[in-house]
Design a protein around this motif. Structure first.
Motif, PDB file in Angstrom:
ATOM      1  N   GLY A   1      39.150  36.634  40.277  1.00 38.97           N
ATOM      2  CA  GLY A   1      39.106  36.432  38.836  1.00 38.97           C
ATOM      3  C   GLY A   1      38.391  35.174  38.401  1.00 38.97           C
ATOM      4  N   ASP A   2      37.902  34.393  39.355  1.00 43.23           N
ATOM      5  CA  ASP A   2      37.201  33.155  39.025  1.00 43.23           C
ATOM      6  C   ASP A   2      35.738  33.446  38.678  1.00 43.23           C
ATOM      7  N   PRO A   3      34.992  32.413  38.274  1.00 41.11           N
ATOM      8  CA  PRO A   3      33.580  32.625  37.952  1.00 41.11           C
ATOM      9  C   PRO A   3      32.806  33.213  39.133  1.00 41.11           C
ATOM     10  N   LEU A   4      31.908  34.106  38.820  1.00 42.70           N
ATOM     11  CA  LEU A   4      31.039  34.746  39.817  1.00 42.70           C
ATOM     12  C   LEU A   4      29.837  33.824  40.020  1.00 42.70           C
ATOM     13  N   ASP A   5      30.076  32.742  40.758  1.00 47.62           N
ATOM     14  CA  ASP A   5      29.095  31.661  40.857  1.00 47.62           C
ATOM     15  C   ASP A   5      28.273  31.679  42.144  1.00 47.62           C
ATOM     16  N   GLY A   6      28.576  32.583  43.068  1.00 50.66           N
ATOM     17  CA  GLY A   6      27.820  32.643  44.313  1.00 50.66           C
ATOM     18  C   GLY A   6      28.153  31.538  45.297  1.00 50.66           C
ATOM     19  N   ARG A   7      29.278  30.847  45.097  1.00 48.62           N
ATOM     20  CA  ARG A   7      29.704  29.789  46.022  1.00 48.62           C
ATOM     21  C   ARG A   7      30.969  30.219  46.753  1.00 48.62           C
ATOM     22  N   TYR A   8      30.950  30.134  48.062  1.00 50.22           N
ATOM     23  CA  TYR A   8      32.091  30.551  48.886  1.00 50.22           C
ATOM     24  C   TYR A   8      33.030  29.368  49.060  1.00 50.22           C
ATOM     25  N   GLY A   9      33.935  29.244  48.108  1.00 46.60           N
ATOM     26  CA  GLY A   9      34.908  28.158  48.156  1.00 46.60           C
ATOM     27  C   GLY A   9      36.294  28.689  48.486  1.00 46.60           C
ATOM     28  N   PRO A  10      37.327  27.867  48.251  1.00 46.25           N
ATOM     29  CA  PRO A  10      38.693  28.254  48.603  1.00 46.25           C
ATOM     30  C   PRO A  10      39.193  29.503  47.878  1.00 46.25           C
ATOM     31  N   VAL A  11      38.808  29.693  46.620  1.00 47.73           N
ATOM     32  CA  VAL A  11      39.270  30.865  45.872  1.00 47.73           C
ATOM     33  C   VAL A  11      38.660  32.132  46.451  1.00 47.73           C
ATOM     34  N   THR A  12      37.373  32.085  46.772  1.00 54.61           N
ATOM     35  CA  THR A  12      36.720  33.238  47.383  1.00 54.61           C
ATOM     36  C   THR A  12      37.342  33.527  48.743  1.00 54.61           C
ATOM     37  N   SER A  13      37.582  32.494  49.526  1.00 52.19           N
ATOM     38  CA  SER A  13      38.175  32.658  50.849  1.00 52.19           C
ATOM     39  C   SER A  13      39.551  33.318  50.761  1.00 52.19           C
ATOM     40  N   THR A  14      40.369  32.869  49.822  1.00 48.46           N
ATOM     41  CA  THR A  14      41.703  33.445  49.643  1.00 48.46           C
ATOM     42  C   THR A  14      41.609  34.890  49.181  1.00 48.46           C
ATOM     43  N   ALA A  15      40.691  35.174  48.263  1.00 49.87           N
ATOM     44  CA  ALA A  15      40.512  36.556  47.790  1.00 49.87           C
ATOM     45  C   ALA A  15      40.068  37.462  48.927  1.00 49.87           C
ATOM     46  N   VAL A  16      39.149  36.981  49.775  1.00 52.54           N
ATOM     47  CA  VAL A  16      38.699  37.747  50.935  1.00 52.54           C
ATOM     48  C   VAL A  16      39.885  38.018  51.855  1.00 52.54           C
ATOM     49  N   GLU A  17      40.669  36.992  52.140  1.00 54.98           N
ATOM     50  CA  GLU A  17      41.814  37.147  53.039  1.00 54.98           C
ATOM     51  C   GLU A  17      42.814  38.163  52.491  1.00 54.98           C
ATOM     52  N   ASN A  18      43.126  38.077  51.200  1.00 52.72           N
ATOM     53  CA  ASN A  18      44.067  39.026  50.600  1.00 52.72           C
ATOM     54  C   ASN A  18      43.535  40.452  50.667  1.00 52.72           C
ATOM     55  N   PHE A  19      42.243  40.641  50.389  1.00 57.79           N
ATOM     56  CA  PHE A  19      41.635  41.969  50.486  1.00 57.79           C
ATOM     57  C   PHE A  19      41.690  42.472  51.929  1.00 57.79           C
ATOM     58  N   GLN A  20      41.361  41.598  52.871  1.00 55.16           N
ATOM     59  CA  GLN A  20      41.388  41.988  54.284  1.00 55.16           C
ATOM     60  C   GLN A  20      42.783  42.456  54.696  1.00 55.16           C
ATOM     61  N   TRP A  21      43.810  41.705  54.317  1.00 59.67           N
ATOM     62  CA  TRP A  21      45.189  42.071  54.673  1.00 59.67           C
ATOM     63  C   TRP A  21      45.550  43.434  54.114  1.00 59.67           C
ATOM     64  N   ASP A  22      45.104  43.704  52.871  1.00 60.79           N
ATOM     65  CA  ASP A  22      45.473  44.951  52.209  1.00 60.79           C
ATOM     66  C   ASP A  22      44.634  46.153  52.636  1.00 60.79           C
ATOM     67  N   HIS A  23      43.372  45.919  53.061  1.00 59.76           N
ATOM     68  CA  HIS A  23      42.460  47.045  53.260  1.00 59.76           C
ATOM     69  C   HIS A  23      41.794  47.140  54.627  1.00 59.76           C
TER      70      HIS A  23
END
Length: 117
Positions: free
Chosen positions: A70-92
């Motif tokens: 839900g954060d800005p689509l800024d093209g930077r792989y920071g902590p929010v992107t990392s957490t979102a990736v991890e949550n998606f990975q766990w679920d899917h």
């Protein structure tokens, strides 16, 4: 649009109130069919903390489409992107990923196919 890039817009399969901020569609080529936001057609590269650019924006858009970002689509792989990736990975992605929080080829397939690979 050519037959190799024929597309179909799909609605997010998560909660009906979630609206993606990216146009996501199913792209078909001779070698692969999957979801894309049009920033990158990568599927065999690794992305992690500190990376930036269109591939990261593609990940953010796909995560947003699935309702994980839900954060800005800024093209930077920071902590929010990392957490979102991890949550998606766990679920899917089940046990197919190399390292949670890192986008690996298995995670690309999960993001583009929307489920276990």
């Amino acid at each position: 649009m050519s037959a190799s890039t024929a597309s179909q817009h799909l609605a997010p399969s998560t909660d009906i109130d979630v609206q993606s901020r990216c146009l996501v569609w199913r792209r078909t080529t001779a070698n692969y069919t999957g979801l894309t936001a049009g920033y990158s057609w990568a599927w065999n590269v690794y992305l992690g903390a500190g990376d930036s650019g269109d591939r990261v924006r593609e990940v953010q858009c796909l995560l947003d489409w699935w309702g994980y970002y839900g954060d800005p689509l800024d093209g930077r792989y920071g902590p929010v992107t990392s957490t979102a990736v991890e949550n998606f990975q766990w679920d899917h992605c089940g046990g197919s990923v190399v390292e949670y929080g890192i986008v690996d080829p298995a995670t690309w397939r999960c993001l583009r196919d929307g489920g276990e690979v």
